[in-house]
Design an enzyme around this catalytic site. Structure first.
Site, mmCIF file in Angstrom:
data_model
loop_
_atom_site.group_PDB
_atom_site.id
_atom_site.type_symbol
_atom_site.label_atom_id
_atom_site.label_comp_id
_atom_site.label_asym_id
_atom_site.label_seq_id
_atom_site.Cartn_x
_atom_site.Cartn_y
_atom_site.Cartn_z
ATOM 1 N NE ARG A 92 16.871 76.809 23.276
ATOM 2 C CZ ARG A 92 17.631 77.764 24.003
ATOM 3 N NH1 ARG A 92 17.460 77.962 25.209
ATOM 4 N NH2 ARG A 92 18.179 78.546 23.311
ATOM 5 N NE ARG B 91 12.350 72.233 3.306
ATOM 6 C CZ ARG B 91 11.512 71.856 4.210
ATOM 7 N NH1 ARG B 91 12.005 70.762 4.852
ATOM 8 N NH2 ARG B 91 10.570 72.805 4.737
ATOM 9 C CB CYS C 257 14.616 81.672 9.135
ATOM 10 S SG CYS C 257 15.372 80.331 8.348
ATOM 11 C CD GLU D 63 17.565 84.457 19.504
ATOM 12 O OE1 GLU D 63 17.399 84.835 20.310
ATOM 13 O OE2 GLU D 63 17.042 83.229 19.033
ATOM 14 N NE ARG E 104 20.516 81.947 21.309
ATOM 15 C CZ ARG E 104 21.113 83.106 21.173
ATOM 16 N NH1 ARG E 104 21.002 83.612 19.558
ATOM 17 N NH2 ARG E 104 22.081 83.482 21.754
ATOM 18 C CE1 TYR F 260 22.196 74.037 24.414
ATOM 19 C CE2 TYR F 260 22.185 76.256 23.385
ATOM 20 C CZ TYR F 260 21.501 75.295 24.133
ATOM 21 O OH TYR F 260 20.280 75.516 24.392
ATOM 22 N NE ARG G 152 20.619 76.644 30.190
ATOM 23 C CZ ARG G 152 19.195 76.492 30.507
ATOM 24 N NH1 ARG G 152 18.548 76.981 29.900
ATOM 25 N NH2 ARG G 152 19.239 75.673 31.450
#
Length: 126
Positions: free
Chosen positions: A6, A62, A74, A77, A89, A107, A115
């Protein structure tokens, strides 16, 4: 074993070049931190908050040599009230021998608050 890596990053503005550049920075950090090679990647899913729509952040993949054939998609959220704005994200699924607790989640910028218990947190300037 297939594992998920993530990552998240924020942008200051809903501007195409900033969105793609920020996503590229995030992807490169995720790749480097986990020693990922494109042939080991099943797919990459990139989501954005509702306030990001000036570009497809998947374009960033790319820009990375050797990643032409990695499937990427894509999505948006869920617009939860009070959630972090202007956030991109990434969920990268990879074949790896690493254990769950050996995966380095990344992150960056304001997304470091999402997180802190699991992440490699860095404040990155673009």
């Amino acid at each position: 074993m297939i594992r998920g890596i993530r990552g998240a990053i924020t942008v200051e503005q809903n501007e195409a070049e900033e969105i793609v550049t920020a996503t590229e920075i995030l992807l490169r950090e995720m790749i480097e931190a986990n020693g990922v090679v494109a042939d080991d990647v099943s797919f990459v899913l990139i989501s954005v908050t509702d306030d990001i729509n000036a570009a497809f952040p998947a374009q960033a993949l790319r820009r990375i040599d050797g990643w032409t054939y990695v499937p990427v998609m894509c999505t948006r959220e869920i617009p939860v009230p009070g959630s972090l704005p202007r956030c991109i994200r990434v969920m990268m699924t990879v074949a790896t021998e690493k254990k769950q607790d050996e995966i380095c989640h990344v992150y960056l910028k304001d997304a470091a608050i999402l997180r802190p218990d699991l992440s490699l947190t860095k404040k990155t300037e673009m």
